[in-house]
Motif scaffolding. Structure first.
Motif, PDB file in Angstrom:
ATOM      1  N   GLY B 213       0.842  -1.335   0.038  1.00  0.00           N
ATOM      2  CA  GLY B 213       0.018   0.077  -0.012  1.00  0.00           C
ATOM      3  C   GLY B 213       0.888   1.224   0.036  1.00  0.00           C
ATOM      4  N   ARG B 214       0.074   2.296   0.360  1.00  0.00           N
ATOM      5  CA  ARG B 214       0.852   3.671   0.212  1.00  0.00           C
ATOM      6  C   ARG B 214       1.960   3.729   1.208  1.00  0.00           C
ATOM      7  N   GLY B 215       2.141   2.838   2.226  1.00  0.00           N
ATOM      8  CA  GLY B 215       2.951   2.702   3.127  1.00  0.00           C
ATOM      9  C   GLY B 215       4.536   2.532   2.673  1.00  0.00           C
ATOM     10  N   ALA B 239      -1.980  -5.165  -4.555  1.00  0.00           N
ATOM     11  CA  ALA B 239      -1.943  -3.509  -4.402  1.00  0.00           C
ATOM     12  C   ALA B 239      -3.291  -2.995  -3.945  1.00  0.00           C
ATOM     13  N   THR B 240      -3.230  -1.824  -3.214  1.00  0.00           N
ATOM     14  CA  THR B 240      -4.440  -1.168  -2.682  1.00  0.00           C
ATOM     15  C   THR B 240      -4.812  -0.122  -4.043  1.00  0.00           C
ATOM     16  N   ARG B 241      -5.801   0.394  -3.774  1.00  0.00           N
ATOM     17  CA  ARG B 241      -6.542   1.294  -4.577  1.00  0.00           C
ATOM     18  C   ARG B 241      -5.584   2.560  -4.641  1.00  0.00           C
ATOM     19  N   GLN B 254      -5.014  -4.685  -8.045  1.00  0.00           N
ATOM     20  CA  GLN B 254      -5.771  -4.112  -6.801  1.00  0.00           C
ATOM     21  C   GLN B 254      -6.724  -4.938  -6.506  1.00  0.00           C
ATOM     22  N   ILE B 255      -6.667  -5.272  -4.831  1.00  0.00           N
ATOM     23  CA  ILE B 255      -7.213  -6.195  -4.368  1.00  0.00           C
ATOM     24  C   ILE B 255      -8.314  -5.291  -3.686  1.00  0.00           C
ATOM     25  N   GLY B 256      -9.756  -5.730  -3.688  1.00  0.00           N
ATOM     26  CA  GLY B 256     -10.764  -4.963  -2.787  1.00  0.00           C
ATOM     27  C   GLY B 256     -12.083  -4.975  -3.516  1.00  0.00           C
ATOM     28  N   ILE B 272      -0.500  -1.131   4.429  1.00  0.00           N
ATOM     29  CA  ILE B 272      -1.838  -0.960   4.137  1.00  0.00           C
ATOM     30  C   ILE B 272      -2.493  -0.591   5.492  1.00  0.00           C
ATOM     31  N   SER B 273      -3.410   0.352   5.193  1.00  0.00           N
ATOM     32  CA  SER B 273      -4.287   0.716   6.537  1.00  0.00           C
ATOM     33  C   SER B 273      -5.229  -0.223   6.828  1.00  0.00           C
ATOM     34  N   GLY B 274      -5.855  -0.869   5.680  1.00  0.00           N
ATOM     35  CA  GLY B 274      -6.929  -1.863   6.208  1.00  0.00           C
ATOM     36  C   GLY B 274      -8.269  -1.034   5.800  1.00  0.00           C
ATOM     37  N   ILE B 276     -11.920  -0.358   4.691  1.00  0.00           N
ATOM     38  CA  ILE B 276     -13.195  -1.484   4.525  1.00  0.00           C
ATOM     39  C   ILE B 276     -13.148  -1.928   3.295  1.00  0.00           C
ATOM     40  N   GLN B 277     -12.835  -1.179   2.205  1.00  0.00           N
ATOM     41  CA  GLN B 277     -13.031  -1.338   0.829  1.00  0.00           C
ATOM     42  C   GLN B 277     -11.783  -2.352   0.554  1.00  0.00           C
ATOM     43  N   HIS B 278     -10.663  -2.399   1.032  1.00  0.00           N
ATOM     44  CA  HIS B 278      -9.597  -3.189   0.863  1.00  0.00           C
ATOM     45  C   HIS B 278      -9.697  -4.691   1.569  1.00  0.00           C
ATOM     46  N   ILE B 291       2.086  -5.679   8.387  1.00  0.00           N
ATOM     47  CA  ILE B 291       3.247  -4.810   8.780  1.00  0.00           C
ATOM     48  C   ILE B 291       2.881  -3.217   8.592  1.00  0.00           C
ATOM     49  N   ASN B 292       2.936  -2.573   9.579  1.00  0.00           N
ATOM     50  CA  ASN B 292       2.501  -1.206   9.475  1.00  0.00           C
ATOM     51  C   ASN B 292       3.150  -0.442  10.557  1.00  0.00           C
ATOM     52  N   LYS B 293       3.416   0.651  10.371  1.00  0.00           N
ATOM     53  CA  LYS B 293       3.989   1.409  11.547  1.00  0.00           C
ATOM     54  C   LYS B 293       3.214   2.092  12.510  1.00  0.00           C
TER      55      LYS B 293
HETATM   56  C1  LIG Z   1     -16.235   3.221  -3.787  1.00  0.00           C
HETATM   57  C2  LIG Z   1     -14.797   2.592  -3.145  1.00  0.00           C
HETATM   58  C3  LIG Z   1     -14.066   1.506  -3.632  1.00  0.00           C
HETATM   59  C4  LIG Z   1     -12.871   1.268  -3.166  1.00  0.00           C
HETATM   60  N1  LIG Z   1     -12.220   0.256  -3.600  1.00  0.00           N
HETATM   61  C5  LIG Z   1     -11.089  -0.199  -3.204  1.00  0.00           C
HETATM   62  C6  LIG Z   1     -10.473  -1.424  -3.316  1.00  0.00           C
HETATM   63  O1  LIG Z   1     -11.068  -2.159  -4.107  1.00  0.00           O
HETATM   64  N2  LIG Z   1      -9.276  -1.981  -2.954  1.00  0.00           N
HETATM   65  C7  LIG Z   1      -8.550  -0.826  -2.300  1.00  0.00           C
HETATM   66  O2  LIG Z   1      -7.788  -1.106  -1.555  1.00  0.00           O
HETATM   67  N3  LIG Z   1      -9.102   0.220  -1.949  1.00  0.00           N
HETATM   68  C8  LIG Z   1     -10.385   0.641  -2.247  1.00  0.00           C
HETATM   69  N4  LIG Z   1     -10.917   1.868  -2.088  1.00  0.00           N
HETATM   70  C9  LIG Z   1      -9.996   2.954  -1.178  1.00  0.00           C
HETATM   71  C10 LIG Z   1      -9.870   2.622   0.254  1.00  0.00           C
HETATM   72  O3  LIG Z   1     -10.718   3.302   0.670  1.00  0.00           O
HETATM   73  C11 LIG Z   1      -8.562   3.328   0.710  1.00  0.00           C
HETATM   74  O4  LIG Z   1      -8.416   4.426   0.393  1.00  0.00           O
HETATM   75  C12 LIG Z   1      -7.369   2.442   0.353  1.00  0.00           C
HETATM   76  O5  LIG Z   1      -7.284   1.051   0.302  1.00  0.00           O
HETATM   77  C13 LIG Z   1      -5.903   2.818   0.840  1.00  0.00           C
HETATM   78  O6  LIG Z   1      -4.897   2.181   0.518  1.00  0.00           O
HETATM   79  P1  LIG Z   1      -3.545   2.351   1.520  1.00  0.00           P
HETATM   80  O7  LIG Z   1      -3.878   1.313   2.595  1.00  0.00           O
HETATM   81  O8  LIG Z   1      -2.525   1.647   0.442  1.00  0.00           O
HETATM   82  O9  LIG Z   1      -3.145   3.801   1.921  1.00  0.00           O
HETATM   83  P2  LIG Z   1      -3.630   4.441   3.215  1.00  0.00           P
HETATM   84  O10 LIG Z   1      -4.868   4.478   3.590  1.00  0.00           O
HETATM   85  O11 LIG Z   1      -2.972   5.783   3.100  1.00  0.00           O
HETATM   86  O12 LIG Z   1      -2.607   3.559   4.282  1.00  0.00           O
HETATM   87  C14 LIG Z   1      -1.181   3.774   4.180  1.00  0.00           C
HETATM   88  C15 LIG Z   1      -0.566   2.927   5.542  1.00  0.00           C
HETATM   89  O13 LIG Z   1       0.913   2.762   5.528  1.00  0.00           O
HETATM   90  C16 LIG Z   1       1.235   2.757   6.696  1.00  0.00           C
HETATM   91  N5  LIG Z   1       2.485   3.239   6.549  1.00  0.00           N
HETATM   92  C17 LIG Z   1       2.859   4.621   5.963  1.00  0.00           C
HETATM   93  N6  LIG Z   1       4.274   4.436   6.137  1.00  0.00           N
HETATM   94  C18 LIG Z   1       4.560   3.183   6.761  1.00  0.00           C
HETATM   95  C19 LIG Z   1       6.058   2.506   6.739  1.00  0.00           C
HETATM   96  N7  LIG Z   1       7.314   3.616   6.318  1.00  0.00           N
HETATM   97  N8  LIG Z   1       6.149   1.530   6.995  1.00  0.00           N
HETATM   98  C20 LIG Z   1       5.058   0.747   7.547  1.00  0.00           C
HETATM   99  N9  LIG Z   1       3.681   1.122   7.434  1.00  0.00           N
HETATM  100  C21 LIG Z   1       3.546   2.401   6.842  1.00  0.00           C
HETATM  101  C22 LIG Z   1       0.377   3.804   7.320  1.00  0.00           C
HETATM  102  O14 LIG Z   1       0.349   4.003   8.798  1.00  0.00           O
HETATM  103  C23 LIG Z   1      -1.181   3.524   6.675  1.00  0.00           C
HETATM  104  O15 LIG Z   1      -1.793   2.741   7.746  1.00  0.00           O
HETATM  105  C24 LIG Z   1     -12.077   2.205  -2.331  1.00  0.00           C
HETATM  106  C25 LIG Z   1     -12.679   3.347  -2.095  1.00  0.00           C
HETATM  107  C26 LIG Z   1     -14.136   3.845  -2.375  1.00  0.00           C
HETATM  108  C27 LIG Z   1     -14.465   5.017  -1.925  1.00  0.00           C
END
Ligand SMILES: Cc1cc2nc3c(=O)[nH]c(=O)nc-3n(C[C@H](O)[C@H](O)[C@H](O)COP(=O)(O)OP(=O)(O)OC[C@H]3O[C@@H](n4cnc5c(N)ncnc54)[C@H](O)[C@@H]3O)c2cc1C
Ligand SMILES: Nc1ncnc2c1ncn2[C@@H]1O[C@H](COP(=O)(O)O)[C@@H](O)[C@H]1O
Lengths: 250, 329
Positions: B213-215, B239-241, B254-256, B272-274, B276-278, B291-293
């Motif tokens: 994920g974005r992390g 990957a996340t969205r 993309q998983i979710g 990955i933050s976790g 609900i959509q993921h 694994i998340n900080k």
């Molecule tokens: C209608 C709709 C459908 C969607 N469908 C999907 C879908 O199919 N799949 C999906 O994935 N999302 C989907 N989303 C988006 C979802 O809501 C989230 O925005 C997305 O999953 C977040 O991705 P992320 O966890 O990579 O990013 P973030 O939420 O930004 O999380 C990043 C995480 O990384 C951690 N982090 C940062 N730096 C580090 C580091 N150096 N080491 C360890 N951890 C670190 C942070 O603590 C944070 O928890 C959808 C949203 C909507 C509204």
């Protein structure tokens, strides 16, 4: 281009679902509803095609009880021109029964393009679009992640497991929309005001026999997670040990 | 005694594992009703007939083969017309398809042509009197529906992995059949198959998924995710969205909720933050590692094993340890 988009009203998937007392449906108390995710993408795709052409008309169609009118108004506020409410007591569990009602409405409507969501986010059948196309006897591409229309023909891309395919087809056609094509716009205040004056036609509809019956609904077993085993690289040996001895995946 | 039908999915002249799963399901249904015949249909360019043996080995009594130079790519109209004609020509209690990208396009077309019901994306099935009873996850897997489906035949599309393809050799008869329509007259024309990296395991089939994920902070850091996947050897990368939106990874990864739904034996969520959509796409994984900080990240609530830390530091160490563990076997 004259377009129709079939949209379903579905529960917000962030809901913590509870099973209703009858054991065969979800308890709707306090649950928020909206246009089903992929159906929102389909509405947006139709609006963008219309804007690109600088002409055209988008009709949104939904089958269900009176509550679907709220969903239709939402699509009108995004920019759709007209709405048709196919009124029925409930949406059947049989995708073919839904497709028959939609096809009866769409047939003779003179649509160049009919869009669906790839799947209804609640029922998750991914069936109604291709079924409706068969009943209408028109070409269909399902789960398109890219769509181009030019000179009465369409080109679409579909995502496969680890690959993708390109297809071409003539209009009129049915296309079901995957994520990737368009993110739905938020209705503007002006859009919301305008939607109130747009035509929403209510048509009583006869849902035929449903050969799919929901005999039970249940929640999957809760995950028992929440175990933090350590911090930083120092946690790795313990993680590997657990993956080997407890989870047995390594 | 009931007969069952299976559509055997192929791509590029090769059978797909989900295709053999459909044959196994048909065999199970026929055997479960006292032993009927299983007919399996395979369609492709000339050469696909050589796969008949493999199909028979999974329990088909009759392998129906359609070979045509115009069918090297999946042609939805031709395949649907042919499958409907073949199913209509027999007496089947059920016809099995795969709930894969191809099968989810095909099965509803065939159901509408035959005017019969379809149980889509089925994780389990059984016969019950005149009906077929199936389980089907709804509401992004947060609810499981049990559906009772009547009529003959009932069409079922099976979620990949719902049935394990199993050898059950038969001395099968092969029948060569012409497509039900001329591929040249199809309106929907497949023009190109953009093959991904064929060496790469598909997310739907991989026993292990390492997902980022974005992390991860930057696209180049996905190398760390790929390294861990290759240390496992049987892993795919997801990957996340947030990450596919930013173009770090292709949308197909993309998983979710609006991406792929997966349930591997092991899912490793990195940075990955976790949301609900993921979670909607991976919560049915057997074992989840996060694994998340951020100790408060929602992903930890569903993780079996959580490591609080910087992914950029943890991943290389984990990759090394996994590689060593794999080698010591
Ligand atoms: C209608 C709709 C459908 C969607 N469908 C999907 C879908 O199919 N799949 C999906 O994935 N999302 C989907 N989303 C988006 C979802 O809501 C989230 O925005 C997305 O999953 C977040 O991705 P992320 O966890 O990579 O990013 P973030 O939420 O930004 O999380 C990043 C995480 O990384 C951690 N982090 C940062 N730096 C580090 C580091 N150096 N080491 C360890 N951890 C670190 C942070 O603590 C944070 O928890 C959808 C949203 C909507 C509204
Ligand atoms: N009750 C309904 N009214 C209008 N359109 C519907 C309805 N149910 C399903 N659809 C359309 O069919 C698509 C596929 O639904 P499904 O086959 O149930 O996954 C949805 O994304 C909608 O576009």
């Amino acid at each position: 281009m004259k377009m129709a988009v079939c949209i379903k009203r579905a529960a917000d998937m962030e809901t913590r679902f509870k099973i209703a007392a009858n054991g065969t449906s979800v308890d709707e108390t306090g649950v928020k509803f909206d246009i089903a995710d992929f159906d929102g993408f389909a509405v947006e795709a139709a609006l963008q095609l219309k804007e690109k052409d600088g002409a055209g008309e988008v009709t949104v169609v939904s089958l269900g009880p009176d509550t679907v009118q709220e969903t239709l108004r939402k699509a009108l506020s995004m920019g759709a021109d007209k709405a048709v409410h196919l009124k029925a007591d409930a949406v059947p569990a049989d995708a073919l029964a839904i497709a028959r009602v939609l096809a009866a409405e769409l047939k003779g409507g003179g649509y160049d393009l009919v869009l669906f969501g790839r799947m209804a986010i609640d029922a998750a059948n991914q069936s109604v679009g291709p079924m409706t196309a068969e009943l209408l006897g028109v070409p269909c591409v399902s789960a398109a992640s890219q769509l181009t229309i030019a000179n009465g023909r369409g080109t679409a891309r579909r995502e496969l497991e680890g690959a993708a395919e390109l297809l071409e087809f003539p209009l009129p056609a049915v296309v079901t929309i995957d994520e990737g094509i368009a993110r739905p716009r938020l209705p503007s205040l002006k859009g919301i005001m305008a939607a109130k004056k747009k035509p929403l036609e209510v048509k009583p509809s006869q849902v035929g026999e449903s050969r799919v019956k929901i005999t039970k609904m249940e929640l999957p077993p809760e995950r028992t997670g929440g175990r933090i085993i350590g911090e930083g690289p120092a946690a790795v040996p313990e993680l590997v040990r657990l993956l080997q001895t407890e989870a047995k995946v390594l | 005694m009931a007969n069952a039908f299976a559509f055997v999915e192929s791509r590029g002249g090769e059978l797909r594992r989900v295709g053999l799963e459909a044959v196994t399901a048909a065999r199970q249904l026929a055997d479960g009703t006292g032993g009927g015949d299983v007919h399996a249909l395979v369609i492709g360019a000339p050469g696909i007939a050589t796969k008949a043996e493999m199909i028979a080995a999974h329990g088909a009594d009759v392998v129906e083969v359609v070979e045509h130079p115009g069918l090297a790519l999946y042609s939805p109209e031709v395949v649907a017309a042919t499958a409907a004609a073949r199913i209509g020509a027999g007496t089947y209690r059920a016809a099995f398809f795969s709930a894969s990208a191809q099968g989810r396009d095909l099965a509803p077309r065939v159901a509408a042509k035959l005017g019969v019901a379809l149980g889509a994306d089925v994780t389990a099935f059984e016969t019950s009197g005149d009906a077929i009873v199936v389980r089907h996850p709804v509401n992004t897997g947060k609810v499981i529906a049990t559906l009772t489906i009547t009529g003959t035949p009932v069409l079922v599309s099976l979620r990949p992995g719902a049935v394990t393809a199993t050898r059950a050799p038969r001395t099968a008869r092969t029948e060569t059949i012409a497509p039900a329509m001329d591929p040249g007259s199809a309106r929907v024309v497949p023009t190109e198959l953009l093959a991904g990296n064929t060496a790469k395991l598909d997310l739907g089939e991989a026993p292990v998924i390492v997902s980022g994920g974005r992390g991860l902070r930057a696209p180049e850091n996905f190398k760390l995710v790929e390294d861990l996947a290759s240390a496992f050897g049987n892993a795919a990368v997801g990957a996340t969205r947030a990450v596919t939106d930013d173009g770090w990874r292709p949308h197909t990864d993309q998983i979710g909720q609006t991406g792929r739904l997966v349930s591997p034996d092991l899912y490793v969520a990195c940075g990955i933050s976790g949301a609900i959509q993921h979670l909607a796409g991976m919560r049915t994984s057997k074992t989840i590692v996060a694994i998340n900080k951020d100790r408060e990240a929602p992903i930890f609530k569903i993780a079996d094993y959580g490591v609080v830390g910087d992914v950029l530091e943890v991943l290389p160490v984990l990759t090394d340890a996994v590689r060593k563990a794999k080698h010591s076997h």
